[in-house]
Structure formats: structure tokens, C-alpha cells
Write an enzyme that holds these catalytic residues in place. Structure first.
Site, mmCIF file in Angstrom:
data_model
loop_
_atom_site.group_PDB
_atom_site.id
_atom_site.type_symbol
_atom_site.label_atom_id
_atom_site.label_comp_id
_atom_site.label_asym_id
_atom_site.label_seq_id
_atom_site.Cartn_x
_atom_site.Cartn_y
_atom_site.Cartn_z
ATOM 1 N N GLY A 51 50.837 38.624 30.397
ATOM 2 C CA GLY A 51 49.435 38.820 30.012
ATOM 3 C C GLY A 51 49.240 39.799 28.874
ATOM 4 N N GLY A 52 48.301 40.690 29.076
ATOM 5 C CA GLY A 52 47.923 41.643 28.035
ATOM 6 C C GLY A 52 49.061 42.552 27.581
ATOM 7 C CE LYS A 62 42.172 42.344 28.394
ATOM 8 N NZ LYS A 62 40.928 41.821 28.704
ATOM 9 C CG HIS A 104 37.038 44.246 28.464
ATOM 10 N ND1 HIS A 104 37.358 44.852 29.658
ATOM 11 C CD2 HIS A 104 37.620 43.024 28.502
ATOM 12 C CE1 HIS A 104 38.103 44.034 30.380
ATOM 13 N NE2 HIS A 104 38.275 42.924 29.700
ATOM 14 C CB ALA A 162 39.761 40.915 38.215
ATOM 15 C CB CYS A 163 34.432 43.019 37.351
ATOM 16 S SG CYS A 163 35.391 44.311 38.176
ATOM 17 C CE LYS A 198 35.933 40.719 30.822
ATOM 18 N NZ LYS A 198 36.382 41.354 32.074
ATOM 19 C CG ASN A 245 33.661 33.260 38.003
ATOM 20 O OD1 ASN A 245 33.501 32.225 38.637
ATOM 21 N ND2 ASN A 245 34.828 33.884 37.962
ATOM 22 C CG ASP A 263 38.926 39.230 28.263
ATOM 23 O OD1 ASP A 263 38.498 39.692 29.328
ATOM 24 O OD2 ASP A 263 39.945 39.676 27.705
ATOM 25 C CG ASN A 299 46.412 39.780 37.296
ATOM 26 O OD1 ASN A 299 45.272 39.458 36.961
ATOM 27 N ND2 ASN A 299 47.293 40.283 36.435
ATOM 28 N NE ARG A 308 35.799 43.092 41.620
ATOM 29 C CZ ARG A 308 35.797 41.969 42.326
ATOM 30 N NH1 ARG A 308 35.517 41.982 43.615
ATOM 31 N NH2 ARG A 308 36.118 40.832 41.751
ATOM 32 N N GLY A 321 26.703 31.070 40.261
ATOM 33 C CA GLY A 321 25.600 30.327 39.635
ATOM 34 C C GLY A 321 24.248 30.991 39.832
HETATM 35 P P1 GTP Z 1 39.523 39.382 33.499
HETATM 36 O O1 GTP Z 1 40.046 38.104 32.973
HETATM 37 O O2 GTP Z 1 40.542 40.208 34.198
HETATM 38 O O3 GTP Z 1 38.846 40.169 32.424
HETATM 39 O O4 GTP Z 1 38.427 39.035 34.660
HETATM 40 P P2 GTP Z 1 36.925 38.591 34.548
HETATM 41 O O5 GTP Z 1 36.062 39.770 34.303
HETATM 42 O O6 GTP Z 1 36.820 37.462 33.606
HETATM 43 O O7 GTP Z 1 36.616 38.123 36.051
HETATM 44 P P3 GTP Z 1 36.501 36.642 36.674
HETATM 45 O O8 GTP Z 1 35.273 35.926 36.202
HETATM 46 O O9 GTP Z 1 37.789 35.949 36.496
HETATM 47 O O10 GTP Z 1 36.302 37.000 38.203
HETATM 48 C C1 GTP Z 1 37.232 37.765 38.914
HETATM 49 C C2 GTP Z 1 37.034 37.622 40.385
HETATM 50 O O11 GTP Z 1 35.698 37.982 40.750
HETATM 51 C C3 GTP Z 1 37.239 36.190 40.880
HETATM 52 O O12 GTP Z 1 37.952 36.233 42.087
HETATM 53 C C4 GTP Z 1 35.845 35.686 41.093
HETATM 54 O O13 GTP Z 1 35.811 34.714 42.094
HETATM 55 C C5 GTP Z 1 35.062 36.938 41.467
HETATM 56 N N1 GTP Z 1 33.647 36.856 41.031
HETATM 57 C C6 GTP Z 1 33.195 36.489 39.812
HETATM 58 N N2 GTP Z 1 31.845 36.476 39.766
HETATM 59 C C7 GTP Z 1 31.424 36.854 40.988
HETATM 60 C C8 GTP Z 1 30.122 37.043 41.570
HETATM 61 O O14 GTP Z 1 29.087 36.855 40.933
HETATM 62 N N3 GTP Z 1 30.098 37.469 42.859
HETATM 63 C C9 GTP Z 1 31.237 37.679 43.587
HETATM 64 N N4 GTP Z 1 31.115 38.090 44.844
HETATM 65 N N5 GTP Z 1 32.483 37.501 43.072
HETATM 66 C C10 GTP Z 1 32.568 37.095 41.797
HETATM 67 C C1 SPV Z 2 42.270 41.895 31.825
HETATM 68 O O1 SPV Z 2 43.027 42.521 32.555
HETATM 69 O O2 SPV Z 2 41.158 42.349 31.457
HETATM 70 C C2 SPV Z 2 42.650 40.548 31.358
HETATM 71 C C3 SPV Z 2 44.005 40.111 31.618
HETATM 72 O O3 SPV Z 2 41.866 39.849 30.751
HETATM 73 S S1 SPV Z 2 45.142 40.704 30.460
HETATM 74 O O4 SPV Z 2 45.149 39.807 29.332
HETATM 75 O O5 SPV Z 2 46.430 40.728 31.124
HETATM 76 O O6 SPV Z 2 44.742 42.008 30.021
HETATM 77 MN MN MN Z 3 39.578 40.872 30.609
#
Ligand code: GTP
Ligand code: SPV
Ligand code: MN
Length: 604
Positions: free
Chosen positions: A217-218, A225, A245, A268-269, A271, A273, A292, A382, A415, A511
Site C-alpha cells: 500500500g502506501g 501518500k 487527505h 478507514a473512516c 471516504k 463509501n 482519497d 486492512n 470515528r 447511503g
Molecule cells: P482509506 O482507504 O484507508 O483512506 O479508508 P476510507 O476512509 O476510504 O474508508 P472506507 O470508505 O473504506 O470505510 C472504511 C470502513 O468503514 C469500512 O469497513 C466501511 O464499511 C466502514 N464505513 C464506511 N462508512 C460508514 C458509515 O457511514 N457508517 C459506518 N458505521 N461504517 C462505515
Molecule cells: C490509508 O491508509 O489512508 C490508505 C491506504 O488509503 S494506504 O495507501 O496504504 O495509505
Molecule cells: Mn486513505
């Protein structure tokens, strides 16, 4: 193109001399200049299938797609091993690991000496941003990992066109990467070469990146990143723009009016989605520009314009399903790389959350048999997919517009299982910058560390800011004075993750987040009811459209609750945190903190 010697091109003396130096240092067996073609991708993918790095997925289920399993010790970004080596320690600031550049260069030269023996050195010219856009920038990554080459071909615009664009004296960001595992003559390679010793190093003054030991990854896809955030944030500071970011989305209301919004959430918070959400409110439409990273510049007309520097998604697999994110599911139907997910018996992929019922048998991410009775997860938390952005069914028409899209609102969030309400609007830009600086979030599996632990993550940039975070706050404050305030995007703080007394998420999220975006849309359109509270404007009673949601009144109240005692505690905590920036903390941030404290003490 395979070269016995490292002759890249007479047209690119700067690139040629850098490659020559690196070849002499790393001593690869051969040198390969990537042209970015389909044939090249197929050749490298097939070679990786043969040596065990890639498993070709069933072409009837998932055409032209591959599964890779990493070393179990190389599964996420390594923040402890990430360094910002500015000349002065103060320029890296208190949130970054720092070493003197001269000392670090000496360490790296020892590590890279001979590190590519027995391997091919790949030269990857790439553009972050649409080719030729004046917001875009060119980098060249050198790597000894064909897995990285294939991922970079999806994540960036890569290959011959980029080299054609690069003029002899043009600057490019040199990105050097090695998995750090030389092979002695006859030694058999492993499926995922890497090294226990890892260094992800940035030299901001020279705009240079050196990454050793990890293929994941990053840590290894250096356009992402390392370049598009850590180095680009420094370029943005020096040149008056922003590298953030953030996802970028387009939102259209039932009358056909369209606006663009960016949102910064930690890794993983949510984005990806939010960027591609399928609205549960009839008549509303969301389209994706990026999931991202956003590069943003004020244009002469005063609007803040954003481009997505990437060309693909490197998205979290677990939790992605036809219910949570159908647009991501359709983006990964073909031409995708999956890393550390599980393999089904019919040659497709699976991860926790993909289907309500897990298959009766799988091969897990470490290549072991797995059944629903197994104690461990089938996919690594991850685990990720790499997919071309062009395959997203709701990709925005303007996603490759070199001029970028005009931004009306900026969201910050993290979160937070308590304290922080669903949404609040900043009083003005300065208050919004304070909001961004105050983000904290529970840690996720995206980085090696203690999952669930609450940590400050200003602007979701803690692991990605290439300079002193105090200066970064100041840069944001300054950006807000470059145009008249009526032209500035409005700023919001959101939290999808508040929990009730039973420990369950109150807000349905996904959604249904369009309900919050609808309120934001209305607010930036000069409509939308709000109440002034100590922490900002919050939706007035009935301000958020909850038609069709089955939520108890108690839950709804808790979702929007602003508890002054809890917030005063938050302010104390924030003051302790900000103290570490010392003289680098801009006065306005401290003033905002004091004003918030006063409002909390005096308002009801
Ligand atoms: P990176 O690629 O690491 O930057 O992650 P990201 O910020 O793009 O997060 P992503 O949308 O992949 O979501 C990460 C996790 O959070 C997944 O397991 C999703 O299912 C969960 N998630 C995303 N949106 C929501 C939401 O609105 N509510 C809840 N409860 N969980 C969510
Ligand atoms: C993050 O961690 O914010 C990602 C995955 O998007 S990575 O590209 O590994 O940094
Ligand atoms: Mn990211």
C-alpha cells in the site's frame, strides 16, 4: 522494454543520471523502463502468476483480476517507520519522526547498496493528476517490485505518455522503492519479498522519497501518500495550494442543481463509501471525483478548485458489499488487484461483510483453509482492492477535468463513539480551520498500531503532513484570506460513528449519509435551517430529513446531543495536545479554543 544497460533516453538527461546513480547503488540484474501498456501489464502479471505472487482469479467471475497475499508482517502503513527529514527539525514538527537528512542518507545508502541484486529494476514515469493539467505533477518511481508496477498502472497515469510530456529540464519527484530483499545467484524468490527493517523516508526540501523494506500500500505505491500528500503538502505550502487527505464528490438535488464537496476522514473512516454513496433519498444523486486525495487551488474567479491526483481506488475490502457500497462492487468486477482477501473455491474473492452468510469453505489471506468455525478472519482487516476509477458507475463527468471542480463545502470527521454530534457547521473559515485541527478518531487497521485507541488526527493528516503541523494550520488560515469570505467553501464537522448505551452505532450511515449531505447542500445554497450552538451551527429540529428512517426519539436526541461537560473536557484535552506545537501554534487557533470554552461555559 528491457535494457541490459540502463539507457532510458537521450531526451531525459536528468532522469538518465538519476537512474544511472540508482542502478549503480542497487545493482539490479536488469533495468526495465515501463511503457504503461496493456501488454506490459499482462506480461508482468503472468510472470507473477508463475512465481506465486499473483493468483489469477476465475476469468468467468472476475476477468483480468488477481489476488496477492502479502507477508503476514507487511499488511499496513508503518507510521513508526515513516520519516520527514527536513534540514531543520522544527520544519518536520512535533508530529513527525525526524532524522537529520545527512545521517538518514547515510543509513539509506547502506541499506540500498546492492539491495536489488538478482532482481529487475523498474522505472515508472507517472503523473499525479490528468496529463498536462497545470495542477498535475510528474514523478518517477524506481522499484524492484512488479506488484508495485501493476498497482501503479491502476492508481496513476503511468508510462510512455508521461515521459513524452516530460521536457529535458523538467523537474520530477524521484521516488525510490525497494522491497529490500536481494537474491543471491540461484536463490529462489518468495511470493512476497520484504524486509523486517523498514524506512519510509521523505526529504521535503529535495522533494525526494526513499522507501525500503515494505511492498504494501502506501509504503510502496509512492505516488499516493508519500508524494500526493507528504511531499505535495510541502509543495502546496510553498506555492499556495492544498494537498489533502480528502474525497471529492458531486451532489445533485432533485431540481438538477449540482455542487461539489470534499471530505477529510482518517484512514478507514468512510471516504471511499461517502465518495460513491447510493442515496436513500429519492431524486438525489452522488457522483465520484476521488476517494482519497484532493489537490486544491483557488482559481482566478475565486472558487476553490479540486482535482483527484489519482486514477484508481485502493480501497478497504472488508465491509464492502452490494448493500453498503454497490458502486465500489461494480468498480471491482474486472481489471482489479486484490491484496490479502480470501479466495473462494470457485476462484473468486471474499471478505467479511461481502455476504451475510460466509461460504462454507475458503482459503484465507494467509493461504490456509478456512471455514465459518475458524477463529480468525478470512480476510485481513486492512485487505484492499486496486481498481481503475474509470470503472466506477458513478464516476463524475468532470473527474479528469484539468481545471478541477469548484468546491462548496469541506467536511472533517472521524470515528467518535461519543461526544461529537452527527454534524455541525463552522461559524466561519477560521472556526472551520479550528474544527479541522480538533479532529480526533479511533485508530483502525489501516496503520500498524493499537486499533480503537482515540488519537488526535488534525485534518486527517497526522500521518501525511510533510511539515510542521502548526505551520500547516497557519497555511490553512492564510488560504482563507486569499479570496473574499463569501467565496470560501463552508466547513463542517461530521461523525457517522456515535454509539448508544447498548454500544450500537446510532446512525445508519452509508447511503443514509446523503441526509447530512442534503442539509449541507441546502446550507451552502442559503437555505437549510440551523440553530446556533456552542460548537457551531447544528441542524434545527427537523433540519435533517429522516423520512423513512426507523430511529427512536431517544436515539435521535443522542445523535445530536452537545453535552457541555463532555465538550469542556474535550477542550482541556485539545489544549494539552496543542501545547506541543509551542510557538508554531497560530494565535487564531488558540483564540478559537478559548472562545469555544467561553461559549460552553456561558451558553446553554
Ligand atoms: P482509506 O482507504 O484507508 O483512506 O479508508 P476510507 O476512509 O476510504 O474508508 P472506507 O470508505 O473504506 O470505510 C472504511 C470502513 O468503514 C469500512 O469497513 C466501511 O464499511 C466502514 N464505513 C464506511 N462508512 C460508514 C458509515 O457511514 N457508517 C459506518 N458505521 N461504517 C462505515
Ligand atoms: C490509508 O491508509 O489512508 C490508505 C491506504 O488509503 S494506504 O495507501 O496504504 O495509505
Ligand atoms: Mn486513505
Amino acid at each position: 522494454m528491457l535494457y541490459k544497460t540502463a539507457e532510458i533516453s537521450k531526451k531525459h538527461p536528468l532522469l538518465q543520471s538519476w537512474v544511472d546513480q540508482i542502478v549503480a547503488l542497487c545493482q539490479p540484474d536488469s533495468v526495465w523502463l515501463c511503457d504503461g501498456s496493456e501488454e506490459e501489464f499482462q506480461f508482468l502479471a503472468q510472470q507473477m502468476v508463475e512465481n506465486g505472487t499473483f493468483i489469477r482469479l476465475n476469468p468467468e467471475k472476475r476477468p483480468n483480476s488477481f489476488l496477492a497475499r502479502s507477508d503476514p508482517a507487511d499488511v499496513a502503513r508503518v507510521e513508526e517507520r515513516t520519516f520527514i527529514c527536513s534540514i531543520n527539525k522544527d520544519d518536520a514538527g512535533p508530529t513527525n519522526n525526524w532524522r537529520p537528512p545527512v545521517e538518514m542518507k547515510a543509513t539509506l545508502h547502506k541499506l540500498f547498496d546492492g539491495c536489488m541484486k538478482g532482481r529487475t529494476l523498474y522505472v515508472i514515469p507517472f503523473s499525479m493528476g490528468p496529463l498536462g493539467s497545470d495542477i498535475a505533477h510528474i514523478g518517477v518511481q524506481i522499484t524492484d517490485s512488479p506488484y508495485v508496477v501493476c498497482n501503479m498502472r491502476i492508481m496513476t497515469r503511468m508510462g510512455k505518455q508521461v515521459l513524452d510530456l516530460l521536457k529535458p529540464d523538467d523537474f520530477f519527484v524521484p521516488c525510490l522503492h525497494s522491497v529490500g530483499k536481494p537474491l543471491s545467484p540461484g536463490q529462489k524468490d518468495v511470493a512476497w519479498p520484504c524486509n523486517k527493517e523498514q524506512y519510509i523516508v521523505h526529504f521535503p526540501e529535495e522533494r525526494e522519497i526513499w522507501s525500503f523494506g515494505s511492498g504494501y500500500g502506501g509504503n510502496a505505491l509512492l505516488g499516493k501518500k508519500s508524494f500526493a500528500l507528504r511531499i505535495a503538502s510541502v509543495m502546496g505550502r510553498d506555492e499556495g495550494w492544498l494537498a489533502e487527505h480528502m474525497l471529492i464528490l458531486g451532489i445533485t438535488n432533485p431540481n438538477g442543481e449540482k455542487k461539489y464537496i470534499t471530505a477529510a476522514f482518517p484512514s478507514a473512516c468512510g471516504k471511499t463509501n461517502l465518495a460513491m454513496l447510493t442515496p436513500t433519498l429519492p431524486g438525489w444523486k452522488i457522483e465520484t471525483v476521488g476517494d482519497d486525495i484532493a489537490w486544491m487551488k483557488f482559481s482566478p474567479d475565486g472558487s476553490l478548485r479540486a482535482i483527484n491526483p489519482e486514477a484508481g481506488f485502493f480501497g478497504v475490502a472488508p465491509g464492502t458489499s452490494m448493500i453498503s457500497n454497490p458502486n465500489a462492487m461494480r468498480s471491482i468486477e474486472s481489471n482489479s488487484i486484490f491484496t490479502n482477501v480470501a479466495l473462494t473455491d470457485d476462484g473468486d474473492v471474499w471478505w467479511e461483510g461481502l455476504t451475510a452468510q460466509p461460504p462454507a469453505h475458503l482459503i484465507d489471506w494467509q493461504g490456509r483453509d478456512w471455514t465459518p468455525a475458524s477463529k480468525e478472519k478470512a480476510a485481513h482487516p486492512n485487505s484492499r482492492f486496486t481498481a481503475p476509477a474509470s470503472q466506477c458507475p458513478v464516476i463524475d463527468k468532470a473527474w479528469e477535468d484539468p481545471a478541477g471542480v469548484p468546491i462548496s463545502a469541506i467536511l472533517f470527521g472521524g470515528r467518535r463513539s461519543s461526544v461529537v454530534p452527527l454534524v455541525a457547521e463552522a461559524f466561519d473559515w477560521e472556526h472551520g480551520v479550528f474544527m479541522g485541527s480538533s479532529v480526533s478518531s479511533e485508530m483502525t487497521a489501516a496503520a500498524a498500531g493499537e486499533i480503537g485507541k482515540l488519537r488526535h488526527d488534525p485534518f486527517a493528516m497526522l500521518p501525511f503532513c510533510g511539515y510542521n503541523m502548526g505551520d500547516y494550520f497557519n497555511h490553512w488560515l492564510k488560504m482563507g484570506t486569499t479570496v473574499e469570505s463569501s467565496k470560501l467553501p463552508r466547513i463542517y464537522y461530521v461523525n457517522w460513528f456515535r454509539k448508544n448505551g447498548e454500544g450500537k452505532w446510532i446512525w445508519p450511515g452509508f447511503g443514509d449519509n446523503c441526509r447530512v449531505l442534503k442539509w449541507v447542500f441546502e446550507r451552502v445554497s442559503g437555505k437549510g435551517e440551523a440553530e446556533k450552538k456552542a460548537i457551531g451551527y447544528v441542524p434545527a429540529h427537523d433540519g435533517i430529513d429522516v423520512t423513512g428512517l426507523t430511529m427512536s426519539h431517544a436515539d435521535l436526541d443522542q445523535l445530536f446531543e452537545v453535552n457541555h461537560n463532555e465538550w469542556l473536557h474535550e477542550v482541556e484535552e485539545m489544549e494539552r495536545y496543542l501545547a506541543m506545537f509551542g510557538k508554531f501554534l497560530p494565535k487564531p487557533i488558540h483564540n478559537q479554543l478559548s472562545k469555544l470554552r467561553e461559549r460552553l461555559q456561558h451558553d446553554t
